[in-house]
Write a protein that holds these residues in place. Structure first.
Motif, PDB file in Angstrom:
ATOM      1  N   PRO A  27     -12.356  14.987   3.797  1.00 26.14           N
ATOM      2  CA  PRO A  27     -11.775  13.783   3.204  1.00 26.14           C
ATOM      3  C   PRO A  27     -12.314  13.563   1.787  1.00 26.14           C
ATOM      4  CG  PRO A  27     -13.528  13.149   4.706  1.00 26.14           C
ATOM      5  CD  PRO A  27     -13.395  14.651   4.791  1.00 26.14           C
ATOM      6  N   ALA A  28     -11.438  13.215   0.869  1.00 25.36           N
ATOM      7  CA  ALA A  28     -11.799  13.051  -0.539  1.00 25.36           C
ATOM      8  C   ALA A  28     -12.409  11.668  -0.760  1.00 25.36           C
ATOM      9  CB  ALA A  28     -10.575  13.263  -1.427  1.00 25.36           C
ATOM     10  N   VAL A  29     -13.615  11.499  -0.199  1.00 29.73           N
ATOM     11  CA  VAL A  29     -14.321  10.217  -0.298  1.00 29.73           C
ATOM     12  C   VAL A  29     -14.830  10.006  -1.721  1.00 29.73           C
ATOM     13  CG1 VAL A  29     -15.012  10.269   2.128  1.00 29.73           C
ATOM     14  CG2 VAL A  29     -16.537  11.227   0.375  1.00 29.73           C
ATOM     15  N   PHE A  30     -15.143   8.762  -2.044  1.00 28.24           N
ATOM     16  CA  PHE A  30     -15.812   8.489  -3.308  1.00 28.24           C
ATOM     17  C   PHE A  30     -17.236   9.019  -3.214  1.00 28.24           C
ATOM     18  CE2 PHE A  30     -12.799   4.764  -3.520  1.00 28.24           C
ATOM     19  CZ  PHE A  30     -12.066   5.245  -4.599  1.00 28.24           C
ATOM     20  N   THR A  31     -17.677   9.690  -4.265  1.00 24.46           N
ATOM     21  CA  THR A  31     -19.067  10.137  -4.337  1.00 24.46           C
ATOM     22  C   THR A  31     -19.851   9.294  -5.333  1.00 24.46           C
ATOM     23  OG1 THR A  31     -18.524  11.803  -6.014  1.00 24.46           O
ATOM     24  CG2 THR A  31     -18.499  12.515  -3.684  1.00 24.46           C
ATOM     25  N   ASP A  32     -19.187   8.879  -6.397  1.00 24.19           N
ATOM     26  CA  ASP A  32     -19.815   8.098  -7.460  1.00 24.19           C
ATOM     27  C   ASP A  32     -18.834   7.036  -7.943  1.00 24.19           C
ATOM     28  OD1 ASP A  32     -22.317   9.911  -8.548  1.00 24.19           O
ATOM     29  OD2 ASP A  32     -20.656  11.148  -7.818  1.00 24.19           O
ATOM     30  N   ILE A  33     -19.334   5.813  -8.110  1.00 25.82           N
ATOM     31  CA  ILE A  33     -18.521   4.734  -8.686  1.00 25.82           C
ATOM     32  C   ILE A  33     -19.383   4.012  -9.707  1.00 25.82           C
ATOM     33  CG2 ILE A  33     -17.245   2.581  -8.279  1.00 25.82           C
ATOM     34  CD1 ILE A  33     -16.786   3.519  -5.388  1.00 25.82           C
ATOM     35  N   PRO A  40      -4.441   3.546  -0.789  1.00 26.93           N
ATOM     36  CA  PRO A  40      -5.567   2.980  -0.041  1.00 26.93           C
ATOM     37  C   PRO A  40      -6.902   3.130  -0.768  1.00 26.93           C
ATOM     38  CG  PRO A  40      -4.111   4.162   1.447  1.00 26.93           C
ATOM     39  CD  PRO A  40      -3.633   4.449   0.055  1.00 26.93           C
ATOM     40  N   MET A  41      -7.168   4.276  -1.371  1.00 23.78           N
ATOM     41  CA  MET A  41      -8.438   4.476  -2.073  1.00 23.78           C
ATOM     42  C   MET A  41      -8.517   3.613  -3.344  1.00 23.78           C
ATOM     43  SD  MET A  41     -10.355   6.302  -0.202  1.00 23.78           S
ATOM     44  CE  MET A  41     -11.677   6.968  -1.197  1.00 23.78           C
ATOM     45  N   GLU A  42      -7.391   3.409  -4.005  1.00 27.92           N
ATOM     46  CA  GLU A  42      -7.381   2.502  -5.154  1.00 27.92           C
ATOM     47  C   GLU A  42      -7.722   1.083  -4.718  1.00 27.92           C
ATOM     48  OE1 GLU A  42      -4.106   4.486  -8.191  1.00 27.92           O
ATOM     49  OE2 GLU A  42      -3.369   3.321  -6.492  1.00 27.92           O
ATOM     50  N   ILE A  95       0.876  -1.166   0.000  1.00 21.12           N
ATOM     51  CA  ILE A  95       0.000   0.000   0.000  1.00 21.12           C
ATOM     52  C   ILE A  95       0.913   1.215   0.000  1.00 21.12           C
ATOM     53  CG2 ILE A  95      -1.837   1.215   1.230  1.00 21.12           C
ATOM     54  CD1 ILE A  95      -2.281  -1.510   2.778  1.00 21.12           C
ATOM     55  N   ASP A  96       0.704   2.129  -0.942  1.00 26.39           N
ATOM     56  CA  ASP A  96       1.602   3.266  -1.044  1.00 26.39           C
ATOM     57  C   ASP A  96       0.831   4.521  -1.411  1.00 26.39           C
ATOM     58  OD1 ASP A  96       3.631   5.128  -1.596  1.00 26.39           O
ATOM     59  OD2 ASP A  96       4.979   3.573  -2.308  1.00 26.39           O
ATOM     60  N   GLY A  97       0.798   5.455  -0.485  1.00 23.96           N
ATOM     61  CA  GLY A  97       0.126   6.731  -0.736  1.00 23.96           C
ATOM     62  C   GLY A  97       0.754   7.507  -1.866  1.00 23.96           C
ATOM     63  N   ASN A  98       2.036   7.266  -2.144  1.00 26.71           N
ATOM     64  CA  ASN A  98       2.723   7.928  -3.256  1.00 26.71           C
ATOM     65  C   ASN A  98       2.615   7.131  -4.553  1.00 26.71           C
ATOM     66  OD1 ASN A  98       3.566  10.010  -1.569  1.00 26.71           O
ATOM     67  ND2 ASN A  98       5.406   8.903  -0.962  1.00 26.71           N
ATOM     68  N   LYS A  99       2.007   5.958  -4.487  1.00 27.31           N
ATOM     69  CA  LYS A  99       1.777   5.071  -5.641  1.00 27.31           C
ATOM     70  C   LYS A  99       3.076   4.627  -6.313  1.00 27.31           C
ATOM     71  CE  LYS A  99      -2.580   7.379  -6.531  1.00 27.31           C
ATOM     72  NZ  LYS A  99      -3.322   8.185  -7.448  1.00 27.31           N
ATOM     73  N   GLU A 100       4.151   4.512  -5.531  1.00 25.79           N
ATOM     74  CA  GLU A 100       5.429   4.068  -6.086  1.00 25.79           C
ATOM     75  C   GLU A 100       5.647   2.573  -5.881  1.00 25.79           C
ATOM     76  OE1 GLU A 100       8.305   6.597  -4.230  1.00 25.79           O
ATOM     77  OE2 GLU A 100       7.562   8.378  -5.263  1.00 25.79           O
ATOM     78  N   GLU A 113     -14.639  -2.922 -15.420  1.00 21.90           N
ATOM     79  CA  GLU A 113     -13.980  -1.632 -15.611  1.00 21.90           C
ATOM     80  C   GLU A 113     -14.594  -0.648 -14.622  1.00 21.90           C
ATOM     81  OE1 GLU A 113     -14.840  -0.983 -19.730  1.00 21.90           O
ATOM     82  OE2 GLU A 113     -13.316  -2.421 -20.385  1.00 21.90           O
ATOM     83  N   LEU A 114     -13.745  -0.051 -13.821  1.00 19.60           N
ATOM     84  CA  LEU A 114     -14.204   0.817 -12.730  1.00 19.60           C
ATOM     85  C   LEU A 114     -13.880   2.275 -13.020  1.00 19.60           C
ATOM     86  CD1 LEU A 114     -12.540  -1.541 -10.219  1.00 19.60           C
ATOM     87  CD2 LEU A 114     -14.995  -1.105 -10.177  1.00 19.60           C
ATOM     88  N   SER A 115     -14.839   3.147 -12.746  1.00 17.58           N
ATOM     89  CA  SER A 115     -14.559   4.583 -12.806  1.00 17.58           C
ATOM     90  C   SER A 115     -15.163   5.208 -11.558  1.00 17.58           C
ATOM     91  CB  SER A 115     -15.112   5.213 -14.080  1.00 17.58           C
ATOM     92  OG  SER A 115     -16.489   4.982 -14.207  1.00 17.58           O
ATOM     93  N   ALA A 116     -14.455   6.174 -11.006  1.00 24.65           N
ATOM     94  CA  ALA A 116     -14.887   6.747  -9.733  1.00 24.65           C
ATOM     95  C   ALA A 116     -14.646   8.246  -9.705  1.00 24.65           C
ATOM     96  CB  ALA A 116     -14.145   6.083  -8.579  1.00 24.65           C
ATOM     97  N   ILE A 117     -15.490   8.911  -8.960  1.00 21.22           N
ATOM     98  CA  ILE A 117     -15.339  10.350  -8.716  1.00 21.22           C
ATOM     99  C   ILE A 117     -15.190  10.531  -7.216  1.00 21.22           C
ATOM    100  CG2 ILE A 117     -16.457  12.617  -8.871  1.00 21.22           C
ATOM    101  CD1 ILE A 117     -17.942  11.517 -11.350  1.00 21.22           C
ATOM    102  N   ARG A 118     -14.250  11.395  -6.853  1.00 21.11           N
ATOM    103  CA  ARG A 118     -14.016  11.680  -5.432  1.00 21.11           C
ATOM    104  C   ARG A 118     -14.420  13.115  -5.124  1.00 21.11           C
ATOM    105  NH1 ARG A 118      -8.166   9.494  -3.701  1.00 21.11           N
ATOM    106  NH2 ARG A 118      -8.979  10.143  -1.677  1.00 21.11           N
ATOM    107  N   ALA A 119     -14.755  13.358  -3.889  1.00 19.09           N
ATOM    108  CA  ALA A 119     -15.100  14.705  -3.437  1.00 19.09           C
ATOM    109  C   ALA A 119     -13.889  15.621  -3.598  1.00 19.09           C
ATOM    110  CB  ALA A 119     -15.547  14.666  -1.980  1.00 19.09           C
TER     111      ALA A 119
END
Length: 148
Positions: free
Chosen positions: A92-98, A49-51, A39-44, A82-88
Protein backbone atom coordinates in the motif's frame (compact mmCIF):
# COMPACT_ATOMS: atom_id res chain seq x y z
CA UNK A 1 -37.48 1.62 39.45
CA UNK A 2 -35.98 3.57 36.54
CA UNK A 3 -36.01 2.20 33.00
CA UNK A 4 -33.75 4.97 31.68
CA UNK A 5 -30.53 3.87 30.03
CA UNK A 6 -27.38 5.07 31.78
CA UNK A 7 -25.94 8.24 30.27
CA UNK A 8 -22.76 7.74 28.28
CA UNK A 9 -19.88 10.15 28.10
CA UNK A 10 -20.08 11.60 24.54
CA UNK A 11 -16.30 11.19 24.21
CA UNK A 12 -16.58 7.42 24.70
CA UNK A 13 -19.36 6.98 22.15
CA UNK A 14 -18.25 5.75 18.71
CA UNK A 15 -18.38 8.18 15.80
CA UNK A 16 -20.58 6.95 13.01
CA UNK A 17 -20.53 7.88 9.36
CA UNK A 18 -20.86 6.13 6.06
CA UNK A 19 -19.48 5.98 2.54
CA UNK A 20 -21.81 5.07 -0.33
CA UNK A 21 -20.68 4.09 -3.78
CA UNK A 22 -22.06 6.41 -6.48
CA UNK A 23 -20.45 5.08 -9.69
CA UNK A 24 -17.02 4.13 -11.02
CA UNK A 25 -14.60 5.12 -8.22
CA UNK A 26 -16.82 7.93 -6.89
CA UNK A 27 -18.25 7.68 -3.38
CA UNK A 28 -20.29 10.00 -1.18
CA UNK A 29 -19.15 10.14 2.41
CA UNK A 30 -21.37 11.34 5.24
CA UNK A 31 -19.49 12.41 8.35
CA UNK A 32 -20.82 11.92 11.88
CA UNK A 33 -21.86 15.60 11.76
CA UNK A 34 -24.07 14.88 8.74
CA UNK A 35 -21.84 16.89 6.38
CA UNK A 36 -21.15 15.24 3.06
CA UNK A 37 -18.00 15.01 0.99
CA UNK A 38 -17.31 13.60 -2.46
CA UNK A 39 -14.53 11.01 -2.53
CA UNK A 40 -13.16 9.98 -5.90
CA UNK A 41 -10.25 7.66 -6.57
CA UNK A 42 -10.09 9.06 -10.11
CA UNK A 43 -10.09 12.65 -8.72
CA UNK A 44 -12.89 13.69 -11.09
CA UNK A 45 -15.76 14.36 -8.67
CA UNK A 46 -13.84 14.84 -5.43
CA UNK A 47 -10.58 14.38 -3.60
CA UNK A 48 -9.00 10.96 -3.33
CA UNK A 49 -9.07 9.14 0.01
CA UNK A 50 -5.35 9.83 0.61
CA UNK A 51 -5.82 13.51 -0.25
CA UNK A 52 -8.58 13.67 2.36
CA UNK A 53 -6.25 12.18 4.99
CA UNK A 54 -3.66 14.84 4.14
CA UNK A 55 -6.26 17.63 4.29
CA UNK A 56 -7.62 16.22 7.56
CA UNK A 57 -4.15 16.50 9.07
CA UNK A 58 -3.81 20.08 7.82
CA UNK A 59 -7.24 20.99 9.17
CA UNK A 60 -6.57 19.41 12.56
CA UNK A 61 -3.23 21.17 13.00
CA UNK A 62 -4.55 24.49 11.68
CA UNK A 63 -7.47 24.35 14.10
CA UNK A 64 -4.99 24.02 16.96
CA UNK A 65 -2.65 26.75 15.74
CA UNK A 66 -5.47 29.27 15.23
CA UNK A 67 -7.01 28.50 18.63
CA UNK A 68 -3.69 28.80 20.46
CA UNK A 69 -2.81 32.07 18.72
CA UNK A 70 -6.24 33.53 19.46
CA UNK A 71 -5.91 32.57 23.13
CA UNK A 72 -2.52 34.28 23.06
CA UNK A 73 -4.26 37.43 21.79
CA UNK A 74 -2.35 37.50 18.54
CA UNK A 75 -3.91 39.70 15.84
CA UNK A 76 -4.04 37.07 13.07
CA UNK A 77 -5.78 37.74 9.77
CA UNK A 78 -4.88 34.56 7.91
CA UNK A 79 -3.41 31.15 8.64
CA UNK A 80 -2.53 28.84 5.77
CA UNK A 81 -1.14 25.33 6.14
CA UNK A 82 0.83 24.21 3.09
CA UNK A 83 1.12 20.44 2.99
CA UNK A 84 3.65 18.28 1.18
CA UNK A 85 3.75 14.51 1.38
CA UNK A 86 5.74 11.56 0.14
CA UNK A 87 4.16 8.16 -0.37
CA UNK A 88 5.78 4.74 -0.46
CA UNK A 89 6.61 3.36 -3.91
CA UNK A 90 4.98 0.02 -3.12
CA UNK A 91 1.42 -1.00 -2.38
CA UNK A 92 0.00 0.00 0.00
CA UNK A 93 1.29 3.46 -0.97
CA UNK A 94 1.14 4.86 2.56
CA UNK A 95 2.47 8.27 3.51
CA UNK A 96 6.06 8.04 4.68
CA UNK A 97 6.77 11.74 5.20
CA UNK A 98 4.46 14.75 5.60
CA UNK A 99 5.55 18.34 6.09
CA UNK A 100 3.22 21.09 7.31
CA UNK A 101 4.33 24.67 6.67
CA UNK A 102 2.22 27.32 8.38
CA UNK A 103 2.05 30.83 6.96
CA UNK A 104 0.61 33.13 9.62
CA UNK A 105 -0.37 36.65 8.55
CA UNK A 106 -1.25 39.35 11.03
CA UNK A 107 -0.38 42.56 12.77
CA UNK A 108 2.50 42.43 15.27
CA UNK A 109 2.28 38.63 15.47
CA UNK A 110 5.05 37.33 17.70
CA UNK A 111 7.20 34.68 16.07
CA UNK A 112 7.83 33.04 19.46
CA UNK A 113 4.07 32.53 19.97
CA UNK A 114 3.66 31.03 16.49
CA UNK A 115 6.54 28.65 17.20
CA UNK A 116 4.89 27.62 20.48
CA UNK A 117 1.49 27.15 18.80
CA UNK A 118 2.97 24.92 16.09
CA UNK A 119 4.94 22.96 18.70
CA UNK A 120 1.89 22.45 20.94
CA UNK A 121 -0.19 21.28 18.00
CA UNK A 122 2.49 18.82 16.91
CA UNK A 123 3.45 17.50 20.34
CA UNK A 124 0.22 17.67 22.31
CA UNK A 125 -3.06 18.50 20.58
CA UNK A 126 -3.33 17.34 16.95
CA UNK A 127 -4.90 13.89 17.05
CA UNK A 128 -4.38 13.33 13.33
CA UNK A 129 -0.67 14.12 13.57
CA UNK A 130 -0.20 11.86 16.59
CA UNK A 131 -2.09 9.03 14.91
CA UNK A 132 -0.09 9.25 11.68
CA UNK A 133 3.22 9.50 13.57
CA UNK A 134 2.28 6.46 15.65
CA UNK A 135 1.80 4.60 12.37
CA UNK A 136 5.33 5.41 11.25
CA UNK A 137 4.79 8.59 9.24
CA UNK A 138 7.52 11.20 9.74
CA UNK A 139 5.55 14.42 10.35
CA UNK A 140 7.54 17.67 10.36
CA UNK A 141 6.53 21.31 10.78
CA UNK A 142 7.78 24.79 9.91
CA UNK A 143 6.27 28.27 9.87
CA UNK A 144 6.70 31.83 8.74
CA UNK A 145 5.11 35.05 9.95
CA UNK A 146 3.96 37.65 7.41
CA UNK A 147 3.21 41.18 8.62
CA UNK A 148 -0.04 42.70 7.41
Amino acid sequence: MSTEAPKQDPKSMPLQGNVVWQKDRHFLGTAPSGKQVNIDGNKEAGASPMELILLGLGGCASYDVVGILEKGRQDIQDVRCELSAIRADTVPAVFTDIHLHFVVTGKDVKEKQVAKAVELSADKYCSASKMLAAGGVKVTHSFEVVAS
